[in-house]
Write an enzyme that holds these catalytic residues in place. Structure first.
Site, PDB file in Angstrom:
ATOM      1  N   CYS A 132       0.828  -1.209   0.000  1.00 22.74           N
ATOM      2  CA  CYS A 132       0.000   0.000   0.000  1.00 22.74           C
ATOM      3  C   CYS A 132       0.871   1.271   0.000  1.00 22.74           C
ATOM      4  O   CYS A 132       1.794   1.391  -0.792  1.00 22.74           O
ATOM      5  CB  CYS A 132      -0.956  -0.055   1.189  1.00 22.74           C
ATOM      6  SG  CYS A 132      -2.366   1.062   1.074  1.00 22.74           S
ATOM      7  N   HIS A 133       0.621   2.218   0.909  1.00 22.72           N
ATOM      8  CA  HIS A 133       1.448   3.419   0.985  1.00 22.72           C
ATOM      9  C   HIS A 133       2.854   3.125   1.505  1.00 22.72           C
ATOM     10  O   HIS A 133       3.756   3.940   1.352  1.00 22.72           O
ATOM     11  CB  HIS A 133       0.795   4.471   1.882  1.00 22.72           C
ATOM     12  CG  HIS A 133      -0.429   5.097   1.299  1.00 22.72           C
ATOM     13  ND1 HIS A 133      -1.686   4.624   1.564  1.00 22.72           N
ATOM     14  CD2 HIS A 133      -0.582   6.143   0.445  1.00 22.72           C
ATOM     15  CE1 HIS A 133      -2.576   5.369   0.902  1.00 22.72           C
ATOM     16  NE2 HIS A 133      -1.939   6.290   0.223  1.00 22.72           N
ATOM     17  N   GLU A 163      -6.463   6.327  -4.291  1.00 25.50           N
ATOM     18  CA  GLU A 163      -6.304   7.582  -3.553  1.00 25.50           C
ATOM     19  C   GLU A 163      -7.489   8.504  -3.815  1.00 25.50           C
ATOM     20  O   GLU A 163      -8.022   9.149  -2.896  1.00 25.50           O
ATOM     21  CB  GLU A 163      -5.000   8.267  -3.947  1.00 25.50           C
ATOM     22  CG  GLU A 163      -4.479   9.278  -2.945  1.00 25.50           C
ATOM     23  CD  GLU A 163      -3.909   8.643  -1.683  1.00 25.50           C
ATOM     24  OE1 GLU A 163      -4.583   8.732  -0.634  1.00 25.50           O
ATOM     25  OE2 GLU A 163      -2.806   8.074  -1.740  1.00 25.50           O
TER      26      GLU A 163
END
Length: 227
Positions: A132-133, A163
């Site tokens: 993910c991030h 996002e």
């Protein structure tokens, strides 16, 4: 075998009064796979110490999340008192895993000391992995020749589409997908919020929180193949 798990210290968005932090299931679902396969883990963060949790990630906790959240030893080691980078020796680990949550967007890219640790683990034939991030933690990581590890490599991570769906495109300092591409990565995404994992040699990435379990399984498989 032992894995170093990297977590964010950032508790809020920089320019708005919105809390953030670690997305809990990206830790618990990945760690659960390790634990069930007898693989140990340590927990580190850019500053060491306390790990804030992304509130949205604790509103719909499942059985795996609750199992570890209720475990006092796990809570203390993983959320209450993480190691500082200067307390970590790269040679002690067979893999490094960057968990996500929006908090990572502010502290992971600047965490050069963690990037140095990840680069050393990779040079030692270890795995570098992120979800993910958390993939923004890979931005400072370099390969054996000192080139960006991401350059020319197939990876995934939180997509621009995801996002936008989250309503945070204008609230993060940059977009994870764009940053991966700018480092020369062959970024690939699947359907938004579907389980997506990409494996390119000893570089393994997952697209979103839903991918943490599958990524854990891929990491365990790679560790056994690599040992």
């Amino acid at each position: 075998m032992k894995v170093l798990i990297v977590l964010t210290n950032v508790e809020k968005y920089a320019n708005i009064d919105r809390p953030t932090g670690l997305w809990l299931s990206e830790l618990t679902h990945f760690y659960d796979v390790l634990a069930k396969n007898g693989i140990e883990a340590d927990f580190v963060s850019p500053n060491g110490g306390y790990i804030p949790l992304e509130p949205q990630s604790i509103l719909n906790m499942d059985e795996i999340d609750w199992t570890y959240y209720k475990d006092e030893d796990f809570r203390n080691r993983a959320l209450g008192n993480t190691l500082r980078p200067d307390e970590v020796k790269a040679e002690d680990y067979d893999a490094i895993y960057y968990a996500g949550g929006h908090g990572t967007m502010w502290d992971f890219p600047e965490a050069e000391d963690l990037g140095t640790i990840a680069s050393a683990i990779y040079r030692n034939d270890g795995l570098v992995t992120a979800v993910c991030h958390g993939v923004v933690g890979l931005l400072p990581v370099v390969d054996e020749a000192g080139r960006p590890l991401l350059a020319g490599r197939t990876v995934t991570g939180f997509s621009n589409e995801e996002e936008a769906a989250n309503g945070t495109t204008n609230e993060v300092p940059f977009l994870a997908e764009d940053a991966l591409r700018e480092k020369g990565a062959d970024y690939q995404s699947g359907a938004a919020f579907a389980e997506i994992v990409r494996v390119d040699g000893r570089l393994l990435t997952g697209q979103n929180p839903q991918s943490a379990h599958q990524l854990g399984e891929a990491v365990v498989k790679a560790l056994r193949t690599n040992s």
